[in-house]
Design a protein around this motif. Sequence first.
Motif, PDB file in Angstrom:
ATOM      1  N   ARG A 108      29.713  39.227  44.591  1.00 31.70           N
ATOM      2  CA  ARG A 108      31.000  38.515  43.721  1.00 31.70           C
ATOM      3  C   ARG A 108      30.049  37.866  43.134  1.00 31.70           C
ATOM      4  N   LEU A 109      28.747  37.236  42.644  1.00 32.88           N
ATOM      5  CA  LEU A 109      28.554  36.934  42.169  1.00 32.88           C
ATOM      6  C   LEU A 109      27.447  37.809  41.462  1.00 32.88           C
ATOM      7  N   GLY A 110      27.307  39.040  41.670  1.00 38.68           N
ATOM      8  CA  GLY A 110      26.661  40.153  40.840  1.00 38.68           C
ATOM      9  C   GLY A 110      27.733  40.232  39.770  1.00 38.68           C
ATOM     10  N   GLU A 111      29.441  39.915  39.642  1.00 37.36           N
ATOM     11  CA  GLU A 111      29.865  40.031  38.665  1.00 37.36           C
ATOM     12  C   GLU A 111      29.448  39.025  37.602  1.00 37.36           C
ATOM     13  N   ASP A 112      28.850  37.964  37.664  1.00 32.23           N
ATOM     14  CA  ASP A 112      28.730  36.994  36.397  1.00 32.23           C
ATOM     15  C   ASP A 112      27.114  37.496  36.124  1.00 32.23           C
ATOM     16  N   PHE A 113      27.308  38.608  36.371  1.00 26.15           N
ATOM     17  CA  PHE A 113      24.957  39.158  36.044  1.00 26.15           C
ATOM     18  C   PHE A 113      25.469  39.924  34.318  1.00 26.15           C
ATOM     19  N   GLY A 114      26.329  40.553  34.342  1.00 29.34           N
ATOM     20  CA  GLY A 114      26.631  40.879  33.457  1.00 29.34           C
ATOM     21  C   GLY A 114      26.890  40.319  32.152  1.00 29.34           C
ATOM     22  N   PRO A 115      27.976  39.450  32.171  1.00 31.27           N
ATOM     23  CA  PRO A 115      28.344  38.315  30.717  1.00 31.27           C
ATOM     24  C   PRO A 115      26.695  37.308  30.930  1.00 31.27           C
ATOM     25  N   ASP A 116      25.682  37.146  31.695  1.00 30.42           N
ATOM     26  CA  ASP A 116      24.879  36.111  31.494  1.00 30.42           C
ATOM     27  C   ASP A 116      23.741  36.852  31.109  1.00 30.42           C
ATOM     28  N   VAL A 117      24.066  38.386  31.591  1.00 25.54           N
ATOM     29  CA  VAL A 117      22.499  38.849  30.479  1.00 25.54           C
ATOM     30  C   VAL A 117      23.162  39.386  29.018  1.00 25.54           C
ATOM     31  N   ARG A 118      24.515  39.259  28.312  1.00 30.66           N
ATOM     32  CA  ARG A 118      24.738  39.622  27.400  1.00 30.66           C
ATOM     33  C   ARG A 118      24.589  38.311  26.905  1.00 30.66           C
ATOM     34  N   ALA A 119      24.759  37.343  27.041  1.00 23.59           N
ATOM     35  CA  ALA A 119      24.638  35.861  26.391  1.00 23.59           C
ATOM     36  C   ALA A 119      23.623  35.210  26.090  1.00 23.59           C
ATOM     37  N   LEU A 120      22.775  35.178  27.041  1.00 24.04           N
ATOM     38  CA  LEU A 120      21.577  34.887  26.537  1.00 24.04           C
ATOM     39  C   LEU A 120      20.535  36.403  25.836  1.00 24.04           C
ATOM     40  N   LEU A 121      20.748  37.548  25.985  1.00 24.04           N
ATOM     41  CA  LEU A 121      20.480  38.272  24.615  1.00 24.04           C
ATOM     42  C   LEU A 121      20.846  38.424  23.893  1.00 24.04           C
ATOM     43  N   ALA A 122      21.887  37.825  23.650  1.00 22.02           N
ATOM     44  CA  ALA A 122      22.543  37.633  21.869  1.00 22.02           C
ATOM     45  C   ALA A 122      22.175  36.683  21.594  1.00 22.02           C
ATOM     46  N   ALA A 123      21.540  34.872  22.663  1.00 23.00           N
ATOM     47  CA  ALA A 123      20.758  34.198  21.885  1.00 23.00           C
ATOM     48  C   ALA A 123      19.124  34.191  21.176  1.00 23.00           C
ATOM     49  N   MET A 124      19.345  35.103  22.184  1.00 24.22           N
ATOM     50  CA  MET A 124      17.580  35.214  21.834  1.00 24.22           C
ATOM     51  C   MET A 124      17.657  36.633  20.481  1.00 24.22           C
ATOM     52  N   ALA A 125      18.830  37.291  20.583  1.00 24.33           N
ATOM     53  CA  ALA A 125      18.747  37.860  19.265  1.00 24.33           C
ATOM     54  C   ALA A 125      18.641  37.179  18.137  1.00 24.33           C
ATOM     55  N   LYS A 126      19.712  36.286  17.802  1.00 25.54           N
ATOM     56  CA  LYS A 126      19.896  35.240  17.008  1.00 25.54           C
ATOM     57  C   LYS A 126      18.916  34.772  16.935  1.00 25.54           C
ATOM     58  N   VAL A 127      17.936  34.132  17.493  1.00 27.14           N
ATOM     59  CA  VAL A 127      16.642  33.170  17.865  1.00 27.14           C
ATOM     60  C   VAL A 127      15.449  34.292  17.160  1.00 27.14           C
ATOM     61  N   GLY A 128      16.056  35.804  17.128  1.00 28.70           N
ATOM     62  CA  GLY A 128      14.747  35.976  16.685  1.00 28.70           C
ATOM     63  C   GLY A 128      14.048  36.654  18.427  1.00 28.70           C
ATOM     64  N   TYR A 129      14.102  37.905  18.515  1.00 25.14           N
ATOM     65  CA  TYR A 129      12.904  38.577  20.234  1.00 25.14           C
ATOM     66  C   TYR A 129      11.397  38.257  19.186  1.00 25.14           C
ATOM     67  N   GLY A 130      10.987  37.053  19.924  1.00 25.10           N
ATOM     68  CA  GLY A 130       9.657  36.262  19.981  1.00 25.10           C
ATOM     69  C   GLY A 130       9.272  35.195  19.193  1.00 25.10           C
ATOM     70  N   ASN A 131      10.395  34.698  18.654  1.00 31.16           N
ATOM     71  CA  ASN A 131      10.247  33.770  17.837  1.00 31.16           C
ATOM     72  C   ASN A 131      10.560  32.561  18.379  1.00 31.16           C
ATOM     73  N   LEU A 132       9.928  31.598  18.208  1.00 36.92           N
ATOM     74  CA  LEU A 132      10.232  29.992  19.156  1.00 36.92           C
ATOM     75  C   LEU A 132      11.821  30.064  19.314  1.00 36.92           C
ATOM     76  N   SER A 133      11.618  29.401  20.098  1.00 33.36           N
ATOM     77  CA  SER A 133      13.509  28.553  20.438  1.00 33.36           C
ATOM     78  C   SER A 133      13.097  26.992  19.744  1.00 33.36           C
ATOM     79  N   GLY A 134      14.762  26.632  19.914  1.00 36.01           N
ATOM     80  CA  GLY A 134      14.804  25.464  20.379  1.00 36.01           C
ATOM     81  C   GLY A 134      14.141  24.186  20.914  1.00 36.01           C
ATOM     82  N   ARG A 135      13.362  25.145  22.198  1.00 33.81           N
ATOM     83  CA  ARG A 135      12.580  24.618  23.219  1.00 33.81           C
ATOM     84  C   ARG A 135      11.100  24.436  22.413  1.00 33.81           C
ATOM     85  N   GLY A 136      10.618  25.204  22.060  1.00 31.44           N
ATOM     86  CA  GLY A 136      10.134  25.331  22.149  1.00 31.44           C
ATOM     87  C   GLY A 136       8.961  24.700  19.911  1.00 31.44           C
TER      88      GLY A 136
END
Length: 465
Positions: A108-136
């Motif tokens: 049941r918890l795992g059903e949320d995992f895929g969407p969570d990972v996809r959302a995180l990957l999309a955010a990192m792609a937007k920042v640019g892999y390896g690039n400074l984030s807002g927190r950085g």
Amino acid sequence: MRRIAPAVLVASWTLLVGSLPAHAAPTVDEHTRHPRDNTPDHSYSYSTKTSYEPGQNPRTYQRAPRGFVPVFTENVSRHGSRAAGDSDDGDLLLTLWDRAREEGQLTRLGEDFGPDVRALLAAMAKVGYGNLSGRGKQELHGTAVRMAQRLPQLLDTIVKNGESIDIVSSGQGRAVDSGTVFTDALTQADPALKPLVGPARTDKDLLYFHKSAGGAAYRKWLADDQRLASTLKGLTDRPATRAAARHVLEKIFKPAFVQRIADGEFSSAGDDVTAAKAVYNLYGIAPAMRAESPNGRGWHLDRYLAPRDAEWFGYLNDAEEFYEKGPSFADSNITYKMADVLLDDFFKQVEAKRDGTGKLGAELRFTHAEEIIPLAALMGLPGSTVPAAPQEPYTYADNPWRGASVAPMATNIQWDVFRKGDTYLVRMLYNEKETAFKAGCRPIAKGSRFYDVQELERCFGRTAT
């Protein structure tokens, strides 16, 4: 010139820091909460991906001895928090998740995992892999503002005398951007500094030495040393690793599917340990991407790892960093002797100021964990003084080294130089905490954090006597 009021600085520090990170990983249970936002607090398990927090309240810094005034400052800083270097971990896990969803093998918890990972990957792609984030960017901005507050008299002197501020980095994007964010914040705090900031330059021999000519012997050792390979394999192959991997994966996938992963059915995704490490890696990078999360409230990937499992994988990451970059084996200095080029530059800048040959008011350097960790070992900084005996593997029980305190994101080492007549003193800050120099270096008085430059030259072997 506009200065940020000390009261504002201290209030901001209190708000951002809350409680300081421990130097040793604490024992926590499922119900331990973070004091700032009531989220689960097992930040020690983030190892060198730990987000930055200043190590000391500015109100508690020692005052310089009477008559001494600041004349120079220099630092070396790791880049701030960033996106992951690539999407490999997320891609691996999504391959497994998509298959499990098709077969009805998700929890049941795992059903949320895929969407969570996809959302995180999309955010990192937007920042640019390896690039400074807002927190950085926030981390570097805060460090610069606190430097301006710590040394207003020095900044006035720099402006008055028209001294230069040198900015140098490894040349890697996140290090270059860290320098830009830092200097922008510094000149916002004191606009009169802006024309004195020189053009940013790159020095890979100084700030990327693990990949330059000076690191050739190190790279060969890293690739070929059998003792290193067998030590790390021995740590990773412990039964506790398999147990932690199963705990992690069974939060997401049903037990039968986890067993198929362990049996190597999905060869392109590796085995159960590989998959669990990928979950841990996403967990580890998620805090760095908090500013990019929905409503800035975080990604909540800690749901997929129990604290004990996050701690175990954090320990394995610490062990790898310890052996490959830090104090390592007691009978070898291969991991950190190449950092002497950076320590030598610290001394050269101080000596140039003392001897009247330097025209700089500040030297600001931006680099990576691969440089900070060996430098900490070379300098004997807290947590980096104990190597491992060849037959006694590194453990939390008998070694103080923790990636979260030795080299978190945006970690920094700073030397502030003070002068009175012909006498020059140095105060060191490590992650903005006043820090004693290594054993054998004598401060000007017991308990003082100020050291005569000549004493430091003696202590570090830069003089004949």
